[in-house]
Design a protein around this motif. Structure first.
Motif, mmCIF file in Angstrom:
data_model
loop_
_atom_site.group_PDB
_atom_site.id
_atom_site.type_symbol
_atom_site.label_atom_id
_atom_site.label_comp_id
_atom_site.label_asym_id
_atom_site.label_seq_id
_atom_site.Cartn_x
_atom_site.Cartn_y
_atom_site.Cartn_z
ATOM 1 N N ARG A 186 -1.858 8.417 5.297
ATOM 2 C CA ARG A 186 -1.207 9.200 4.236
ATOM 3 C C ARG A 186 -0.250 10.236 4.840
ATOM 4 O O ARG A 186 -0.254 11.411 4.448
ATOM 5 N N ARG B 73 -3.077 4.227 5.830
ATOM 6 C CA ARG B 73 -4.349 4.953 5.728
ATOM 7 C C ARG B 73 -4.210 6.410 6.130
ATOM 8 O O ARG B 73 -4.997 7.263 5.718
ATOM 9 N N ALA C 170 -4.464 2.256 14.710
ATOM 10 C CA ALA C 170 -5.681 2.810 14.114
ATOM 11 C C ALA C 170 -6.107 4.090 14.820
ATOM 12 O O ALA C 170 -6.545 5.054 14.174
ATOM 13 N N ARG D 228 -0.454 -5.978 8.055
ATOM 14 C CA ARG D 228 -1.634 -5.249 8.524
ATOM 15 C C ARG D 228 -1.225 -3.956 9.220
ATOM 16 O O ARG D 228 -1.860 -2.909 9.033
ATOM 17 N N ALA E 17 -0.403 -1.477 6.623
ATOM 18 C CA ALA E 17 -1.616 -1.019 5.934
ATOM 19 C C ALA E 17 -2.397 -0.024 6.781
ATOM 20 O O ALA E 17 -2.944 0.956 6.259
ATOM 21 N N VAL E 18 -2.446 -0.263 8.095
ATOM 22 C CA VAL E 18 -3.162 0.663 8.976
ATOM 23 C C VAL E 18 -2.489 2.034 8.939
ATOM 24 O O VAL E 18 -3.152 3.068 8.794
ATOM 25 N N VAL F 216 -3.882 6.957 13.679
ATOM 26 C CA VAL F 216 -4.256 7.440 12.342
ATOM 27 C C VAL F 216 -5.464 8.368 12.420
ATOM 28 O O VAL F 216 -5.527 9.401 11.730
ATOM 29 N N ARG F 217 -6.403 8.047 13.285
ATOM 30 C CA ARG F 217 -7.610 8.867 13.407
ATOM 31 C C ARG F 217 -7.330 10.223 14.044
ATOM 32 O O ARG F 217 -8.038 11.197 13.761
#
Length: 279
Positions: free
Chosen positions: A245, A243, A195, A236, A239-240, A198-199
């Protein structure tokens, strides 16, 4: 007729053991190399490579898969196999607990500690430095390996290490095969890392194949996991990352029916190799 005396241990043909210690820790790691049939060290230039964790188990298994399933490059491209082995005087359990894990759950006071025995977790970042600075460059240079097709294949804690490499040293490998990844480790710290990636990032240039057995979740069967839902965790993780893309990231995940944490490794590795290195 009585059985004659043994003449010695069986040695795998065309394999080589290189002692390659870590100058930072002093640990006497080894790398085991296996070349495709008919290929010499001088002829291995620009072949793809597959680095495997848990070498005592994965090295002979993946070697057999390359020979039998690969069919001399017809189904799986011929590759140089590299086993990442711990010091010969150290137990494999101690090595993988230390070198494959990102954090020490006992220091972080993880909610559940029943999974952890002994001490010495959290050496993953140091071991990845060893791979990036010592092991991967040395093997790649000596055998002239293709940097565009450099894979890592890990199972369980080995997949946990590969996931750390994906998020912190992406360029070290081009393809990542993560088998039954232990994303539950330390209350899901790898999911937190994903996560955070991704940020803070705009892209992730990698090819990622995940596999997990359908029985690796709680259920009534004798082969079901007792505590962790590794099927849900694997989904999961994908999916993380989705996010973000990320235009350069390719992910393929498979849940294999009738397989548990132990039985899934050969079939999952086969599928990962077929996906990553088609003949």
């Amino acid at each position: 007729m009585p059985l004659p005396a043994a003449i010695g241990p069986y040695a795998l043909p065309n394999t080589f053991v290189h002692r390659l210690p870590d100058p930072a820790s002093g640990r006497r790691y080894e790398v085991w190399v296996d070349l495709p049939p008919g290929v010499s060290a001088a002829q291995s230039a620009m072949l793809p490579s597959v680095f495997v964790t848990d070498a005592p188990y994965a090295f002979p298994m993946v070697r057999a898969l390359r020979h039998r399933v690969g069919q001399r490059g017809q189904n799986i491209a011929d590759f140089v196999l590299v086993g990442l082995a711990g010091p010969p005087d150290e137990s494999a359990v101690d090595m993988r607990n230390r070198d494959y894990t990102p954090t020490d759950p006992l220091r972080r006071t993880a909610r559940r500690t029943q999974h952890y025995g002994g001490q010495g977790y959290g050496g993953g970042p140091a071991y990845l430095r060893y791979l990036a600075d010592i092991a991967v460059p040395a093997v790649s240079a000596h055998y002239g390996l293709d940097p565009r097709r450099r894979l890592i294949l890990g199972h369980s804690y080995g997949a946990l290490l590969a996931a750390q490499a994906l998020l912190t040293r992406t360029e070290l490998f081009s393809h990542y095969i993560l088998g039954s990844p232990s994303y539950w480790f330390d209350d899901g710290v790898l999911l937190e890392m994903a996560a955070a990636y991704v940020r803070s990032h705009r892209d992730l240039d990698a090819r990622l194949f995940q596999y997990v057995g359908a029985d690796e979740r709680p259920g009534p069967g004798a082969r079901n996991s007792r505590d962790e839902d590794m099927v849900a965790d694997t989904r999961r993780f994908q999916a993380v990352l989705a996010r973000g893309r990320f235009s350069s990231l390719r992910i393929h995940s498979q849940v294999l029916p009738g397989e548990d944490h132990l039985t899934v490794a050969p079939s999952g590795a086969t599928r990962g190799l077929l996906w990553s290195l088609p003949g």
